[in-house]
Design a protein around this motif. Sequence first.
Motif, PDB file in Angstrom:
ATOM      1  N   ILE A   8      25.104  25.520 -13.127  1.00  0.00           N
ATOM      2  CA  ILE A   8      26.165  26.332 -12.503  1.00  0.00           C
ATOM      3  C   ILE A   8      27.147  25.437 -11.749  1.00  0.00           C
ATOM      4  N   VAL A   9      26.633  24.453 -11.008  1.00  0.00           N
ATOM      5  CA  VAL A   9      27.494  23.509 -10.291  1.00  0.00           C
ATOM      6  C   VAL A   9      28.379  22.749 -11.271  1.00  0.00           C
ATOM      7  N   THR A  10      27.801  22.363 -12.415  1.00  0.00           N
ATOM      8  CA  THR A  10      28.565  21.639 -13.431  1.00  0.00           C
ATOM      9  C   THR A  10      29.695  22.494 -13.989  1.00  0.00           C
ATOM     10  N   ILE A  11      29.416  23.771 -14.253  1.00  0.00           N
ATOM     11  CA  ILE A  11      30.443  24.672 -14.794  1.00  0.00           C
ATOM     12  C   ILE A  11      31.614  24.796 -13.834  1.00  0.00           C
ATOM     13  N   PHE A  12      31.324  24.939 -12.552  1.00  0.00           N
ATOM     14  CA  PHE A  12      32.393  25.129 -11.569  1.00  0.00           C
ATOM     15  C   PHE A  12      33.001  23.813 -11.080  1.00  0.00           C
ATOM     16  N   TYR A  21      38.284  23.290 -16.971  1.00  0.00           N
ATOM     17  CA  TYR A  21      38.125  23.700 -18.377  1.00  0.00           C
ATOM     18  C   TYR A  21      36.947  24.645 -18.560  1.00  0.00           C
ATOM     19  N   PHE A  22      35.849  24.366 -17.845  1.00  0.00           N
ATOM     20  CA  PHE A  22      34.657  25.175 -18.020  1.00  0.00           C
ATOM     21  C   PHE A  22      34.840  26.594 -17.474  1.00  0.00           C
ATOM     22  N   TYR A  23      35.374  26.702 -16.247  1.00  0.00           N
ATOM     23  CA  TYR A  23      35.466  28.046 -15.665  1.00  0.00           C
ATOM     24  C   TYR A  23      36.744  28.786 -16.064  1.00  0.00           C
ATOM     25  N   THR A  24      37.453  28.265 -17.063  1.00  0.00           N
ATOM     26  CA  THR A  24      38.580  29.010 -17.648  1.00  0.00           C
ATOM     27  C   THR A  24      38.380  29.234 -19.141  1.00  0.00           C
ATOM     28  N   THR A  25      37.207  28.870 -19.671  1.00  0.00           N
ATOM     29  CA  THR A  25      36.892  29.050 -21.093  1.00  0.00           C
ATOM     30  C   THR A  25      35.825  30.121 -21.231  1.00  0.00           C
ATOM     31  N   MET A  26      36.036  31.045 -22.162  1.00  0.00           N
ATOM     32  CA  MET A  26      35.191  32.232 -22.249  1.00  0.00           C
ATOM     33  C   MET A  26      33.715  31.902 -22.419  1.00  0.00           C
ATOM     34  N   ARG A  27      33.379  30.994 -23.346  1.00  0.00           N
ATOM     35  CA  ARG A  27      31.960  30.761 -23.621  1.00  0.00           C
ATOM     36  C   ARG A  27      31.238  30.172 -22.419  1.00  0.00           C
ATOM     37  N   TYR A  28      31.933  29.344 -21.633  1.00  0.00           N
ATOM     38  CA  TYR A  28      31.303  28.761 -20.447  1.00  0.00           C
ATOM     39  C   TYR A  28      31.208  29.780 -19.317  1.00  0.00           C
ATOM     40  N   CYS A  51      16.146  25.192 -10.346  1.00  0.00           N
ATOM     41  CA  CYS A  51      16.833  23.919 -10.097  1.00  0.00           C
ATOM     42  C   CYS A  51      17.754  23.559 -11.261  1.00  0.00           C
ATOM     43  N   ILE A  52      17.259  23.757 -12.490  1.00  0.00           N
ATOM     44  CA  ILE A  52      18.077  23.476 -13.677  1.00  0.00           C
ATOM     45  C   ILE A  52      19.290  24.396 -13.713  1.00  0.00           C
ATOM     46  N   ASN A  53      19.062  25.687 -13.475  1.00  0.00           N
ATOM     47  CA  ASN A  53      20.170  26.648 -13.491  1.00  0.00           C
ATOM     48  C   ASN A  53      21.208  26.317 -12.425  1.00  0.00           C
ATOM     49  N   PHE A  54      20.744  25.930 -11.235  1.00  0.00           N
ATOM     50  CA  PHE A  54      21.668  25.576 -10.155  1.00  0.00           C
ATOM     51  C   PHE A  54      22.522  24.374 -10.552  1.00  0.00           C
TER      52      PHE A  54
END
Length: 314
Positions: free
Chosen positions: A39-43, A47-54, A33-36
């Motif tokens: 992941i939703v937050t990243i996408f 900024y998140f899904y275009t930055t290498m560390r994220y 649940c935490i991982n899901f």
Amino acid sequence: MADNDSAAGGESLRWQFSDRVLIVQFLVMIFLCINFLLIVTIFSKVYFYTTMRYILFAVTLLSDSLILLMSDSLLILSYFGFTMQIGLCVIIYIILVLFTFVTPVTLTAMTVERYVAICMPLRHGELCSTHSTLHCILIIHGLSSVPIIVILSVFFASAPQSLFTQYSICSMDKFVFLRWQDNVKLGVYQCYFLIMSATIIFAYIEIMKVAKDASREDKKSTWKGLRTVLLHGFQLLLCLIQLWCPFIETAVLRINFRLFIDVRYFNYIMFFLSPRCLSPLIYGLRDEKFVLALKHNVPFGFHCVKNNVQISFV
């Protein structure tokens, strides 16, 4: 009388195993649940899904979630005595071993990214671009596939053809027939352990040098990056110890079966589940931008975070 004691002991062991299975289900559900949510937050933000560390953070979350889901499914099937064709078990084994290596290799790549950001800041934008990240992900999966290729090559060379049509409980020890096969697998694991450990140590030493020479303004951010590398090192250590667990369990199994059950359960909780709950702490709650984005995705409870708490990530 002896038969009754044996039956009582077996029943006691089964009840103990049932409790442990339930505990594992509870922990796995929480982590998934935490991982899901992460992941939703990243996408949810460009900024998140275009930055290498994220992006690499998302790779670890997806890899960990898949491993948790598949390993937990095997645990449940094994508990109920469900059998499957060995050929299908081979496919599951390939996926599990591949993504078992994806997580530590990705952690190593994330450490290298921190090294570039702190020690080579002028080249960080070029070396850690979105395009470079996609190449990095391909390299990560390529490196992670080498162990399974070696292990299965040895397995296919010694396994009889009739084995693949047989039905059995899917267990990872099905793929080791001879002692030397264990030695080959251990050698591959140790090679990866040494390379990844050396990379972490090198990055730590180089960032330490920069931290000592940094100006007062840069010193704070540099030391934060150094702490991140240390956390990566600890998480990576737990992941790499996990690679040694099958060899420890095999040795214990020759001594005592009940001790083997206890050791296997401890290894699963300590070296399998624990490293997979550290990623959200390292790359989630320590990042101010990520925390702000996470607030909008958590339905309850998270808005009580104090606004005056400075959470930042370097």
